[in-house]
Each structure stands twice: as structure tokens, then as C-alpha cells.
Design a protein around this motif. Structure first.
Motif, mmCIF file in Angstrom:
data_model
loop_
_atom_site.group_PDB
_atom_site.id
_atom_site.type_symbol
_atom_site.label_atom_id
_atom_site.label_comp_id
_atom_site.label_asym_id
_atom_site.label_seq_id
_atom_site.Cartn_x
_atom_site.Cartn_y
_atom_site.Cartn_z
ATOM 1 N N ASP A 139 0.786 -1.228 0.000
ATOM 2 C CA ASP A 139 0.000 0.000 0.000
ATOM 3 C C ASP A 139 0.823 1.285 0.000
ATOM 4 O O ASP A 139 0.530 2.214 -0.731
ATOM 5 N N TYR A 140 1.847 1.370 0.839
ATOM 6 C CA TYR A 140 2.609 2.604 0.946
ATOM 7 C C TYR A 140 3.269 2.977 -0.383
ATOM 8 O O TYR A 140 3.524 4.146 -0.651
ATOM 9 N N TYR A 141 3.525 2.032 -1.220
ATOM 10 C CA TYR A 141 4.215 2.259 -2.496
ATOM 11 C C TYR A 141 3.289 2.196 -3.712
ATOM 12 O O TYR A 141 3.764 2.289 -4.838
ATOM 13 N N LYS A 200 -5.035 12.348 6.438
ATOM 14 C CA LYS A 200 -3.580 12.519 6.337
ATOM 15 C C LYS A 200 -3.141 13.672 7.217
ATOM 16 O O LYS A 200 -3.879 14.637 7.410
ATOM 17 N N CYS A 231 6.080 8.963 9.948
ATOM 18 C CA CYS A 231 5.469 8.653 8.663
ATOM 19 C C CYS A 231 4.663 7.360 8.770
ATOM 20 O O CYS A 231 4.914 6.525 9.631
ATOM 21 N N ASP A 232 3.737 7.197 7.862
ATOM 22 C CA ASP A 232 2.949 5.957 7.823
ATOM 23 C C ASP A 232 3.607 4.896 6.942
ATOM 24 O O ASP A 232 2.976 3.938 6.531
ATOM 25 N N ASP A 233 4.908 5.060 6.671
ATOM 26 C CA ASP A 233 5.633 4.051 5.904
ATOM 27 C C ASP A 233 5.915 2.834 6.801
ATOM 28 O O ASP A 233 5.711 2.888 8.010
#
Length: 189
Positions: A34-36, A102, A174-176
């Protein structure tokens, strides 16, 4: 000679490769998911009035940058004097708020996204050219304030943003997948 141009459907794999190489260089984890997702289809994830561009040198994609345009983020409540502390922040007073799911810089109406550059191309003005491309696109769309979230390890990127007038206004996790600490910067356009 480096060319900055809009991303094409044939660039997707190269876009992923550029970003992944920077993540590996800095010791960030890489997991497909998802993050990418935006990297595998930047045309859909950064539609007009935003956009996504690549830097190409000798036929090879060596850098990327995206622009996300959105409704202006409301200012923080006046009772807080424009400063709030978020629970997940490391104590830095911030001018950011949760907006449409966000963490956003208050007053921003666009965001710099995915500015990454292969190591061998740094220091030659390519990153600056990518950044200027996104700034020009934002200004053309009538944007007034750009937010920039950048991992705290990317010191040379922070210098680039600072030379253009961006100021530090926040920090976050971050949400990474690594939950990396990031600086939030604001640039008046």
C-alpha cells in the motif's frame, strides 16, 4: 544532458527502481504494498491538476517528483494560536493537523511528493530541476502553500528546500513501514 518530462506508462518500473534504490541506500525497509502503490501507477495517483515527472539521463530514469493538489487545509483553531502538539510527535510544536485522513500542514493546498534521485546524479542540479518543475506546476494551478514531508535523514534535500524558502513547521512519524521520523516544511508559493 538531463530531461525532465511527465511520467509515461512505460516508466513505472524505472520509477519504482529509483525510489527503491534510495530507500536501500538509506537503510529504509522496502515492502511491496500500500505505501508504495502510487509508484506503480503515478499517472492515476497524481492526476491533473497535480502530476508526476521523471528526470531522464541518457535514456535512463534517474529521478522522480510528484505534486498532489488538494483543497486548502483549514488553519488550526485560533485558541491554539496556530500551534498544536500531536500525540505521535516528538514534542515539536507543529502547524499540522489531520485532514482527510492525512497529516497535513495547515493552510497547504498542495504537497511535494516522491522527490528521489539516484546517488550518482546528485550535486548536478537534477534534484533542483525536479523540485522547480513541481513548484512551477503548483504555481500554474494557483496553489498558495506547499507542504513538504521529508525523512529526517535526507539532509541534502532539506537544504534544497530551505534555499527555496521552505520553513520547518512540524514533525511526525510517517505511515511508511519503518514509521520513519519526518520533518514537515512549508513553502509559500
Amino acid at each position: 544532458m538531463v530531461e525532465i518530462r511527465p511520467v509515461s506508462e512505460t516508466d513505472f518500473r524505472a520509477v519504482v527502481d529509483v525510489v527503491r534504490s534510495v530507500f536501500i541506500e538509506y537503510g529504509f525497509g522496502w515492502e511491496e504494498g500500500d505505501y508504495y502503490a502510487d509508484l506503480y501507477d503515478p499517472i492515476s495517483h497524481y492526476p491533473a491538476p497535480g502530476g508526476f515527472w521523471v528526470a531522464v539521463c541518457d535514456g535512463t530514469v534517474v529521478g522522480t517528483v510528484g505534486l498532489e493538489v488538494f483543497s486548502p487545509v483549514p488553519s488550526l483553531p485560533p485558541s491554539l494560536n496556530g500551534v498544536a502538539t500531536m500525540p505521535h510527535v516528538t514534542g515539536f510544536p507543529t502547524h499540522a493537523t489531520l485532514f482527510e485522513g492525512k497529516m497535513r500542514v495547515a493552510g497547504a493546498d498542495c504537497s511535494l511528493e516522491r522527490l528521489y534521485l539516484n546517488k550518482e546524479c546528485r550535486g548536478r542540479g537534477v534534484g533542483h530541476a525536479l523540485f522547480q518543475t513541481a513548484l512551477e506546476a503548483a504555481r500554474t494551478q494557483g496553489c498558495k502553500r506547499m507542504e513538504i514531508w521529508s525523512d529526517k535523514l535526507l539532509v541534502s534535500a532539506h537544504a534544497l528546500y530551505g534555499r527555496s524558502g521552505a520553513t520547518l513547521v512540524a514533525d511526525r512519524r510517517c505511515d511508511d513501514p519503518d514509521e520513519s521520523p519526518e520533518w514537515g516544511l512549508c513553502l509559500q508559493l
